[in-house]
Design an enzyme around this catalytic site. Structure first.
Site, mmCIF file in Angstrom:
data_model
loop_
_atom_site.group_PDB
_atom_site.id
_atom_site.type_symbol
_atom_site.label_atom_id
_atom_site.label_comp_id
_atom_site.label_asym_id
_atom_site.label_seq_id
_atom_site.Cartn_x
_atom_site.Cartn_y
_atom_site.Cartn_z
ATOM 1 C CD GLU A 1 -1.054 -0.004 3.965
ATOM 2 O OE1 GLU A 1 -2.203 -0.543 3.543
ATOM 3 O OE2 GLU A 1 -0.731 0.334 4.721
ATOM 4 C CG HIS B 1 -2.760 0.468 7.500
ATOM 5 N ND1 HIS B 1 -2.460 -0.478 6.685
ATOM 6 C CD2 HIS B 1 -3.480 -0.020 8.446
ATOM 7 C CE1 HIS B 1 -3.074 -1.635 6.828
ATOM 8 N NE2 HIS B 1 -3.770 -1.235 7.761
#
Lengths: 289, 380
Positions: free
Chosen positions: A209, A247
């Site tokens: 990511e 995150h």
């Protein structure tokens, strides 16, 4: 075959008397994991789901000959729990806890460089070798035994990709969620190296990511050191710069690094096909098998 | 969480890093009053959570009352990169001969803190980092020991700070590291650190970003948290405890797990739509949390359709379904079409109880996203 864990892995659950610890201990046992002990300071001598509880990890490891631990300790005490685990001779410590302060993890990271134990996580779903053992919170029923290795920074994205694989009849050797925090133990490179050395793993799916440069570094490692084919996926193509997307790691800096584009380019340059969707990842894996 | 400049300066001043005399003001008259008290010239500085305020017209110098009034009038109430300016810092302007940069941050690649010093202060340091990385001296710090004085000296010498200033700048850097560590900061920066014509060293700006995961041990910053929200929706998200980011599209997105939610955003884009937001309900969400999530997304007037993407691990599909039903049953008419995709733990049970007169159920992620994009187009 598998990497890191199998049916013989003897597991300690740190924080076994907490809500999460208890629930997932039961889930792990049901899956077949060999959970041999739990710890909870002050609660030594009790039992949780038939598993003996100890006050310290040291005692649990000594009494039950454990070789791995799973940490379900709340964030304020989690770093301490990891330090405690690293102070024994465990092979693997899997930290599930989300929200551990980054400075705590920097200190853990320093300690990690001084011991032989492998840390996985924190803020990760855990690790599973289908049909043998799972350490963590992954839903066991979607996994199946096979020859694809999977490594991911995101838990639910792991499930999504595994689902697409299983749907096509493609099973997995081991799936590892390495976690999305800025400072983690096991990196993509560590996991890729383990898979490369596993004769049963024929293809690897790697889900990254935005944020950080771990995927770029992994791409360089793949180009230089790996024969096992890898398929990639990068979440966060549409994320705007400067915003934190859940995150801690999933933040794009204003400059070029850490973006989805830079990661996809690095992987492509290393000969790694990158799927636009989780379905496409499964298609690429199927083509390479 | 980013502190305002005046809040960060309070922290710095308490640790004995010199800062110019300053006061907060919210009206034009207050600005003038404070400027008179501090003495001209003064800088009038917008207090908003963005960098690059000077370039955007958020910082102005004033030599006298008329200029102070003009500066206050142009800055108060202005829109600075999407933020409404409702307070300014009035600060004594410093006669300086050098502008330095000092900073402490976490180097995630190394997993260690890093202290940085540059003699090219007073400008956008990110640009310096990109165009001339050698102009910033760096020293990694062992987090177990903290910064030793020799490390502070080393990085200051490496940066080429003049010898007569090295001692003072090292001392500021050591203090800055202590602040960074004690407040669980992700970044602590001073740019510019000014050297006055009398060789005094003064922090003319202050940046302090706190690690949100560490706020539990910093009640002193708790009151700043809600204030740090960018708009009403983000304040609401803070209250509900969601990871939420508003974007400029019209397809509302709710999911569990940051990676999966980002993937859902990407798929909306892939199928020709535009995501309106990022909303992660997190792990193990109960029905009420799901209801709150829908409330959040419906509160955004740009939203034309909503896609719910849940892959249950720790989260249970039946709980999610209950939450969706509760949220939607309160409406006589559903505000915007809702598409639901449930997979993983208890997904079958969830799909059974989901009120499919109120939502569209899709089996696959791709199917759900495509349907939501179509609905959003129809609403346009």
């Amino acid at each position: 075959m598998s990497i890191l864990v199998d049916e013989d892995t003897r597991v300690v659950v740190q924080g076994i008397t907490g809500g999460e610890g208890k629930f997932h201990t039961e889930q792990m046992i049901e899956y077949g994991t060999n959970v041999v002990a739990g710890t909870s300071p002050g609660k030594g001598g009790q039992e949780v789901s038939g598993v003996p509880v100890y006050d310290t990890v040291d005692e649990a490891v000594e009494e039950e000959d454990a070789d791995a631990s799973v940490v379900f300790v709340p964030p304020a005490f989690a770093a301490d729990a990891i330090f405690e685990a690293l102070d024994t001779d465990l092979d693997l410590v899997v930290a599930i806890t989300e929200g551990i302060p980054t400075q705590d993890m920097a200190k853990v990271n320093k300690r990690l460089s001084e011991v032989d134990t492998r840390l996985q996580g924190p803020n990760c779903p855990g690790i599973i070798t289908p049909g043998e053992a799972k350490l963590g919170i992954l839903p066991g029923n979607i996994f199946s035994e096979g020859n694809v290795g999977l490594v991911s920074r995101s838990g639910t994205l792991t499930y999504q990709v595994v689902d697409s694989l299983t749907e096509r009849g493609i099973g997995q050797t081991t799936a590892i969620g390495i976690g999305g925090d800025p400072i983690i133990g096991t990196s993509f490179i560590d996991a890729l190296e383990e898979f490369e050395n596993d004769p049963e793993t024929d293809v690897i799916a790697m889900c990254g990511e935005i944020g950080g440069e771990d995927e770029e570094e992994a791409a360089a490692y793949i180009a230089e050191h790996m024969d096992t084919p890898v398929v990639g996926f990068i979440a966060g193509r549409t994320a705007p710069p400067g915003k934190r997307m859940g995150h801690a790691g999933a933040i794009v800096s204003g400059s070029g690094t850490g973006t989805a584009e830079s990661k996809i380019n690095a992987l492509n340059d290393a000969g790694v096909p990158v799927g636009d969707t989780p379905e496409e990842v499964a298609e690429h894996v199927e083509d390479l098998l | 969480m980013r502190l305002h400049e005046f809040q960060a300066k309070d922290v710095f001043a308490e640790a004995d890093i010199p800062t110019p005399p300053s006061a907060l003001a919210t009206t034009v008259d207050e600005v003038v009053e404070q400027a008179e008290r501090i003495g001209y010239p003064v800088a009038v500085k917008a207090q908003v959570h963005v960098g690059g305020r000077g370039k955007a017209g958020g910082i102005k110098l004033a030599e006298d009352e008329e200029e102070a009034r003009d500066a206050a009038e142009s800055i108060l109430g202005m829109d600075l990169k999407g933020y409404q300016v409702d307070k300014v810092l009035v600060e004594g302007a410093v006669d300086f001969k050098n502008e330095l940069y000092v900073g402490v941050t976490m180097d995630r690649g190394e997993g260690k803190p890093v202290a940085m010093v540059s003699t090219q202060g007073g400008v956008n340091i990110e640009e310096v980092a990109e165009e001339n990385p050698d102009a910033i001296a760096r020293e990694h710090i062992d987090p177990a020991f903290g910064m030793h004085p020799y490390q502070a000296r080393k990085v200051v010498y490496d940066a080429g700070v003049p010898k007569e200033l090295a001692r003072g700048v090292s001392s500021v850097l050591t203090t800055l590291y202590d602040i960074w560590e004690d407040s669980d900061a992700s970044d602590a920066e001073i740019n510019p650190l000014m050297v006055t014509t009398d060789d005094e060293i003064i922090a003319a700006d202050a940046v302090l970003n706190i690690d949100e995961d560490a706020l539990f041990r910093h009640p002193e910053f708790a009151e700043y948290e809600t204030e740090a929200a960018e708009n009403d929706l983000e304040a609401k998200a803070n209250e509900y405890g969601f990871d939420y980011v508003r974007l400029d599209g019209n397809v509302g997105i709710i999911g569990n797990g940051a990676g999966l939610v980002m993937t859902t955003l990407d798929l909306v884009d892939y199928y020709g739509g535009k995501p309106a937001n990022f909303l992660d309900i997190g792990g193990g969400a109960k029905a009420e949390r799901v209801t709150n999530a829908l409330d959040m997304v419906f509160s955004d007037e740009n939203v034309d359709s909503v896609v719910f993407n849940i892959f249950g691990g720790i989260t249970r599909g039946d709980e999610v379904a209950k939450g969706i039903n509760t949220a939607l049953e309160q409406f006589d008419e559903i505000p915007k079409p809702v598409v639901v995709r449930l997979a993983g733990t208890n997904a079958v049970e969830g799909r059974e109880i989901l009120n499919d007169e109120l939502v569209t159920v899709e089996e696959t992620l791709e199917g759900a996203v495509q349907r939501a994009v179509e609905y959003a187009e129809d609403e346009q």
